[in-house]
Design a protein around this motif. Sequence first.
Motif, PDB file in Angstrom:
ATOM      1  N   LEU A   1       0.818  -1.206   0.000  1.00  0.00           N
ATOM      2  CA  LEU A   1       0.000   0.000   0.000  1.00  0.00           C
ATOM      3  C   LEU A   1       0.852   1.256   0.000  1.00  0.00           C
ATOM      4  O   LEU A   1       0.579   2.225  -0.711  1.00  0.00           O
ATOM      5  N   ARG A   2       1.915   1.256   0.817  1.00  0.00           N
ATOM      6  CA  ARG A   2       2.770   2.450   0.869  1.00  0.00           C
ATOM      7  C   ARG A   2       3.498   2.651  -0.460  1.00  0.00           C
ATOM      8  O   ARG A   2       3.699   3.787  -0.901  1.00  0.00           O
ATOM      9  N   ALA A   3       3.906   1.562  -1.105  1.00  0.00           N
ATOM     10  CA  ALA A   3       4.553   1.690  -2.416  1.00  0.00           C
ATOM     11  C   ALA A   3       3.584   2.307  -3.418  1.00  0.00           C
ATOM     12  O   ALA A   3       3.948   3.200  -4.199  1.00  0.00           O
ATOM     13  N   PHE A   4       2.328   1.853  -3.378  1.00  0.00           N
ATOM     14  CA  PHE A   4       1.330   2.412  -4.290  1.00  0.00           C
ATOM     15  C   PHE A   4       1.118   3.901  -4.015  1.00  0.00           C
ATOM     16  O   PHE A   4       1.082   4.723  -4.942  1.00  0.00           O
ATOM     17  N   VAL A   5       0.973   4.289  -2.753  1.00  0.00           N
ATOM     18  CA  VAL A   5       0.691   5.686  -2.408  1.00  0.00           C
ATOM     19  C   VAL A   5       1.857   6.590  -2.807  1.00  0.00           C
ATOM     20  O   VAL A   5       1.655   7.688  -3.349  1.00  0.00           O
ATOM     21  N   VAL A   6       3.068   6.140  -2.576  1.00  0.00           N
ATOM     22  CA  VAL A   6       4.233   6.965  -2.954  1.00  0.00           C
ATOM     23  C   VAL A   6       4.283   7.146  -4.465  1.00  0.00           C
ATOM     24  O   VAL A   6       4.527   8.250  -4.966  1.00  0.00           O
ATOM     25  N   LEU A   7       4.037   6.093  -5.220  1.00  0.00           N
ATOM     26  CA  LEU A   7       4.041   6.231  -6.672  1.00  0.00           C
ATOM     27  C   LEU A   7       2.895   7.133  -7.127  1.00  0.00           C
ATOM     28  O   LEU A   7       3.046   7.930  -8.064  1.00  0.00           O
ATOM     29  N   ALA A   8       1.747   7.044  -6.462  1.00  0.00           N
ATOM     30  CA  ALA A   8       0.620   7.907  -6.805  1.00  0.00           C
ATOM     31  C   ALA A   8       0.950   9.370  -6.548  1.00  0.00           C
ATOM     32  O   ALA A   8       0.456  10.268  -7.236  1.00  0.00           O
ATOM     33  N   GLU A   9       1.804   9.619  -5.553  1.00  0.00           N
ATOM     34  CA  GLU A   9       2.211  10.993  -5.258  1.00  0.00           C
ATOM     35  C   GLU A   9       3.257  11.496  -6.251  1.00  0.00           C
ATOM     36  O   GLU A   9       3.202  12.633  -6.724  1.00  0.00           O
ATOM     37  N   GLU A  10       4.217  10.653  -6.570  1.00  0.00           N
ATOM     38  CA  GLU A  10       5.334  11.070  -7.422  1.00  0.00           C
ATOM     39  C   GLU A  10       5.002  10.970  -8.904  1.00  0.00           C
ATOM     40  O   GLU A  10       5.516  11.753  -9.725  1.00  0.00           O
ATOM     41  N   LEU A  11       4.193   9.960  -9.286  1.00  0.00           N
ATOM     42  CA  LEU A  11       3.922   9.653 -10.696  1.00  0.00           C
ATOM     43  C   LEU A  11       5.231   9.551 -11.486  1.00  0.00           C
ATOM     44  O   LEU A  11       5.343  10.020 -12.625  1.00  0.00           O
ATOM     45  N   ASN A  12       6.195   8.950 -10.833  1.00  0.00           N
ATOM     46  CA  ASN A  12       7.511   8.767 -11.437  1.00  0.00           C
ATOM     47  C   ASN A  12       8.166   7.597 -10.715  1.00  0.00           C
ATOM     48  O   ASN A  12       8.389   7.667  -9.499  1.00  0.00           O
TER      49      ASN A  12
ATOM     50  N   VAL B   1      -6.065  -6.190  -6.462  1.00  0.00           N
ATOM     51  CA  VAL B   1      -7.251  -5.329  -6.567  1.00  0.00           C
ATOM     52  C   VAL B   1      -8.133  -5.781  -7.723  1.00  0.00           C
ATOM     53  O   VAL B   1      -9.366  -5.681  -7.681  1.00  0.00           O
ATOM     54  N   GLY B   2      -7.495  -6.255  -8.779  1.00  0.00           N
ATOM     55  CA  GLY B   2      -8.233  -6.669  -9.957  1.00  0.00           C
ATOM     56  C   GLY B   2      -8.549  -5.522 -10.879  1.00  0.00           C
ATOM     57  O   GLY B   2      -9.529  -5.583 -11.642  1.00  0.00           O
ATOM     58  N   ALA B   3      -7.720  -4.470 -10.842  1.00  0.00           N
ATOM     59  CA  ALA B   3      -7.952  -3.316 -11.710  1.00  0.00           C
ATOM     60  C   ALA B   3      -6.613  -2.698 -12.072  1.00  0.00           C
ATOM     61  O   ALA B   3      -5.623  -2.805 -11.337  1.00  0.00           O
ATOM     62  N   THR B   4      -6.584  -2.030 -13.232  1.00  0.00           N
ATOM     63  CA  THR B   4      -5.392  -1.278 -13.632  1.00  0.00           C
ATOM     64  C   THR B   4      -5.420   0.064 -12.911  1.00  0.00           C
ATOM     65  O   THR B   4      -6.386   0.827 -13.035  1.00  0.00           O
ATOM     66  N   LEU B   5      -4.374   0.334 -12.172  1.00  0.00           N
ATOM     67  CA  LEU B   5      -4.347   1.535 -11.348  1.00  0.00           C
ATOM     68  C   LEU B   5      -3.507   2.650 -11.969  1.00  0.00           C
ATOM     69  O   LEU B   5      -3.712   3.831 -11.641  1.00  0.00           O
ATOM     70  N   PHE B   6      -2.554   2.293 -12.806  1.00  0.00           N
ATOM     71  CA  PHE B   6      -1.703   3.289 -13.470  1.00  0.00           C
ATOM     72  C   PHE B   6      -1.678   3.018 -14.973  1.00  0.00           C
ATOM     73  O   PHE B   6      -1.718   1.865 -15.410  1.00  0.00           O
ATOM     74  N   THR B   7      -1.577   4.088 -15.742  1.00  0.00           N
ATOM     75  CA  THR B   7      -1.205   3.972 -17.155  1.00  0.00           C
ATOM     76  C   THR B   7       0.234   4.410 -17.257  1.00  0.00           C
ATOM     77  O   THR B   7       0.640   5.405 -16.650  1.00  0.00           O
ATOM     78  N   ARG B   8       1.028   3.639 -18.024  1.00  0.00           N
ATOM     79  CA  ARG B   8       2.452   3.909 -18.092  1.00  0.00           C
ATOM     80  C   ARG B   8       2.852   4.089 -19.555  1.00  0.00           C
ATOM     81  O   ARG B   8       2.451   3.303 -20.421  1.00  0.00           O
ATOM     82  N   THR B   9       3.613   5.119 -19.819  1.00  0.00           N
ATOM     83  CA  THR B   9       4.257   5.287 -21.123  1.00  0.00           C
ATOM     84  C   THR B   9       5.718   5.553 -20.851  1.00  0.00           C
ATOM     85  O   THR B   9       6.144   5.662 -19.694  1.00  0.00           O
ATOM     86  N   THR B  10       6.479   5.667 -21.879  1.00  0.00           N
ATOM     87  CA  THR B  10       7.910   5.967 -21.693  1.00  0.00           C
ATOM     88  C   THR B  10       8.107   7.378 -21.178  1.00  0.00           C
ATOM     89  O   THR B  10       9.191   7.724 -20.688  1.00  0.00           O
ATOM     90  N   ARG B  11       7.064   8.207 -21.297  1.00  0.00           N
ATOM     91  CA  ARG B  11       7.220   9.614 -20.935  1.00  0.00           C
ATOM     92  C   ARG B  11       6.556   9.982 -19.613  1.00  0.00           C
ATOM     93  O   ARG B  11       6.975  10.933 -18.954  1.00  0.00           O
ATOM     94  N   LYS B  12       5.507   9.244 -19.223  1.00  0.00           N
ATOM     95  CA  LYS B  12       4.835   9.633 -17.985  1.00  0.00           C
ATOM     96  C   LYS B  12       4.051   8.458 -17.396  1.00  0.00           C
ATOM     97  O   LYS B  12       3.774   7.454 -18.061  1.00  0.00           O
TER      98      LYS B  12
ATOM     99  N   ALA C   1      -9.566   6.278  -7.253  1.00  0.00           N
ATOM    100  CA  ALA C   1     -10.437   5.799  -6.180  1.00  0.00           C
ATOM    101  C   ALA C   1      -9.650   4.988  -5.151  1.00  0.00           C
ATOM    102  O   ALA C   1      -9.840   5.128  -3.932  1.00  0.00           O
ATOM    103  N   PHE C   2      -8.770   4.121  -5.638  1.00  0.00           N
ATOM    104  CA  PHE C   2      -7.996   3.275  -4.721  1.00  0.00           C
ATOM    105  C   PHE C   2      -7.009   4.105  -3.915  1.00  0.00           C
ATOM    106  O   PHE C   2      -6.757   3.815  -2.746  1.00  0.00           O
ATOM    107  N   ARG C   3      -6.461   5.152  -4.529  1.00  0.00           N
ATOM    108  CA  ARG C   3      -5.518   6.019  -3.810  1.00  0.00           C
ATOM    109  C   ARG C   3      -6.178   6.615  -2.566  1.00  0.00           C
ATOM    110  O   ARG C   3      -5.592   6.619  -1.478  1.00  0.00           O
ATOM    111  N   ASP C   4      -7.393   7.160  -2.705  1.00  0.00           N
ATOM    112  CA  ASP C   4      -8.067   7.778  -1.563  1.00  0.00           C
ATOM    113  C   ASP C   4      -8.282   6.769  -0.440  1.00  0.00           C
ATOM    114  O   ASP C   4      -8.056   7.067   0.738  1.00  0.00           O
TER     115      ASP C   4
END
Length: 307
Positions: free
Chosen positions: A8-19, A45-56, A65-68
Motif C-alpha cells: 500500500l505504501r509503495a502504491f501511495v508513494v508512486l501515486a504521489e510522485e507519478l515517477n 485489486v483486480g484493476a489497472t491503477l496506473f497507465t504507463r508510457t515511456t514519458r509519464k 479511487a484506490f488512492r483515496d
Amino acid sequence: MDLHTRKLRAFVVLAEELNFSRAATRLFLAQQALSRLIREVEDEVGATLFTRTTRKVELTSAGLAFRDGAVAALAALDRASAEALRRERAVSGTLHLGYTVAAALELTEPISSEFRSRYPDVELQAREYSLADPTAGLTSGSADVSIIRLPVSMPGLHTAPLFTEPVVALVSKGHRLAGRESVRAIEILDDPITLSELDDPARREFWTLAAFRAPESPAVVVPVGSVTEEVQIVASGRAVAITAAAATRFMPFPGIEHLPISDAPGSVVALAWTERATSLVTRFVEVALAVRDRETNLVNGIEHPLS
C-alpha cells in the motif's frame, strides 16, 4: 484480498510522485522491485491503477479511487499504532514522596511541578516526616523516594545529591558569641548541642561536630522532638543548635542569631531510595536531577546564601 502495508505504501508513494525513479528512491527500492509491487497490487485489486508510457505515469480512474482509500487506511493504521504505543508508554500510578523539614528548599516546587507536568497521570503524594525519621519514610516503606539530609546510616540506601549548603550555629541573643559574623567549630564545642535524632551514629557525629572533638570529650546533647522545641531551647540559652544555613530563611525566631560556622563541612540534601524502587522512582530522580541542573541560580543561592 491480502494487501500488506508495504504494498500500500509503495502504491501511495508512486501515486504521489507519478515517477518510478523518484518513488523508488523514496522507498529505498530498485525500480524493478517497485514495478513488481505495483503489479501485485493491481493483481490483488483486480484493476489497472496506473497507465504507463515511456514519458509519464498517470493514475487511472480506478487508481484515483484506490488512492483515496489507501491513504485513509494507512493514516488510520498509523494513528492506531501511535495510540497503542502511547498507551504502552503511558505512566500512571501513585508515587509516595517523603521529605524532612523544608524538603529541597527552593528547589522543591520546581521539582514537583516538573514531575507533575511530565507525568500528569501519576499521583504524587508528598508527606513531611518528623525529625525522628531522618530517612523520611524509607525505613518503614511508607515512602517510595525521599528528600533527606545526609549522612544517614541506613543499609542499602541509594542517594543522589541535590546541593550542599553551609552549616550555621543557632545561638541566643545573650550568647557570648552573639553579634559575630561567623564562628569556628572549636568555639562552640563547650556548649550543649540540641539533637533531634539520637540513634543514628553518623548523624549524631555530624550534627554535634564530633570531627572537631577529642574522643574523651563528646558533646553534651539536649534532645529535641521538633524544630519549634529546638528554637525555644536555643532562645532560652540552654543550648546551641547546629543546622543548615536555610534556617536563616525558613526558621527566623525572636531571640536567636544565625552564625555561619566557617570550618564545618556542608550539609548535603539528597534524593534517597532503596532497592524496592519502582520505575516511578527512577523517573522522579531523573526529573529532580534535570531540574537541579537547569535551575543553576536557585542552587547557587542555596549553596552560597551570603555571597
